[in-house]
Design a protein around this motif. Structure first.
Motif: not given
Length: 346
Positions: A51-52, A175-178, A218, A222
């Motif tokens: 996820n980030s 993406s919006s985050d990842g 993720m 995303n």
């Protein structure tokens, strides 16, 4: 001015809307699709979506602590905080290394700092600053674990045991985050896949908790955005490369204030995340008015949290003269306007 611009196509918006309408936005099959399609870019067998990038670094340093205990982690101070924080959080000893005049890992400073009597494993974490894909003439002892911070670069060529990537909204793949961890180590890959899902291992119709872990996977939403961003990466890369070459060509054409300074080079596999100029003292203030972008990172060794009394002579002397310039292409005229303004300021 932002160093990077996020712009989603109508297709990307429609695909994301479709996922939202169906309610298929949690952990799902699209993250696996992204991992498969990202392998040619990372050059690694195993690619684990997260996820980030911060979560990716967190898992890597937990894994390395389990293998070797507390290690010495050598990394530049000109860096984002989360990877160094992750190393420190897991009990590793963070040792800041100077950068050379190209703002990358200084091998000489590292080798001098490796002269010690301790028995801790050495981890080297270079940063591909600005999107470059490799660090020429990187000299190591040969016994290190190499963890590459490739948050700026999509297709790194530098040798590593682990590489992590960012799919933040202001990154080349967005993406919006990842994020992503890439490695050729199968055991490590299994560890990361369990870790990102709370340390779970599936057991028939249930699961067991077999190791440490957290919610670092993720989601489909995303992954959908990152997959579409990956499809348009080459086209957008060509635009950024063209913008960089336009900047570079002005070195020989114009005698303006911008190019009385040093423009750092990019290699053929660079992602051209942004361009970087090292201004001389006489031009610095004028350039910062012409290019209203901030230096990308504070020096970590001078922050309250990481402050350790270490002196990094080149990092400290060059820091105030670093100016990062956006290379993104869109319908805005801001970049070309600023380039024109730099002539006037001379």
């Amino acid at each position: 001015m932002k160093l990077f611009s996020t712009k989603f196509s109508t297709k990307e918006v429609l695909l994301a809307s479709e996922l939202i309408t169906k309610g298929n936005i949690g952990f799902g099959e699209l993250s696996g699709d992204l991992e498969d399609k990202f392998s040619p870019y990372s050059g690694k067998k195993h690619n684990i979506s997260t996820n980030s990038a911060s979560a990716a670094a967190f898992m890597i340093f937990d894994y390395l602590y389990g293998l070797f205990g507390a290690c010495d982690v050598y990394t530049p101070s000109l860096a984002f905080t989360s990877p160094a924080w992750a190393a420190k959080h897991h009990g590793h000893n963070v040792i800041f290394v100077d950068v050379n005049n190209d703002l990358v890992f200084d091998s000489s400073d590292y080798l001098n700092k490796r002269i010690s009597k301790n028995k801790r494993k050495a981890i080297v974490m270079p940063i591909l600053y600005g999107g470059i894909s490799d660090i020429p003439k990187l000299k190591l002892k040969g016994d290190e674990i190499i963890v590459v911070d490739s948050a700026h670069c999509v297709s790194p060529k530098i040798k590593s045991h682990f590489t992590f990537f960012s799919f933040h909204p202001y990154k080349p793949i967005c993406s919006s985050d990842g994020g992503m961890i890439s490695t050729d180590d199968g055991e490590a890959s299994d560890f990361f896949r369990r870790y990102r899902n709370f340390g779970r291992k599936n057991m028939k119709n249930s699961y067991d908790i077999v190791q440490s872990g957290f919610k670092f996977y993720m989601n489909n939403l995303n992954a959908c955005l990152a997959l579409e961003s990956l499809k348009t990466h080459k086209e957008r890369l060509k635009e950024r490369t063209s913008n960089f070459n336009s900047l570079k060509s002005r070195t020989g054409i114009f005698g303006d204030i911008l190019f009385n300074s040093k423009l750092l080079s990019h290699d053929k596999d660079s992602s051209y995340y942004f361009a970087t100029v090292i201004a001389d003292d006489s031009n610095r203030d004028k350039l910062k008015k012409a290019y209203p972008t901030s230096t990308h990172y504070p020096l970590l060794h001078e922050t309250k949290y990481f402050k350790s009394g270490v002196e990094l002579n080149n990092s400290e002397s060059i820091y105030d003269n670093i100016i990062n310039i956006p290379l993104y292409s869109n319908n805005e005229s801001s970049i070309s306007d600023i380039w024109a303004d730099s002539i006037i300021l001379n």
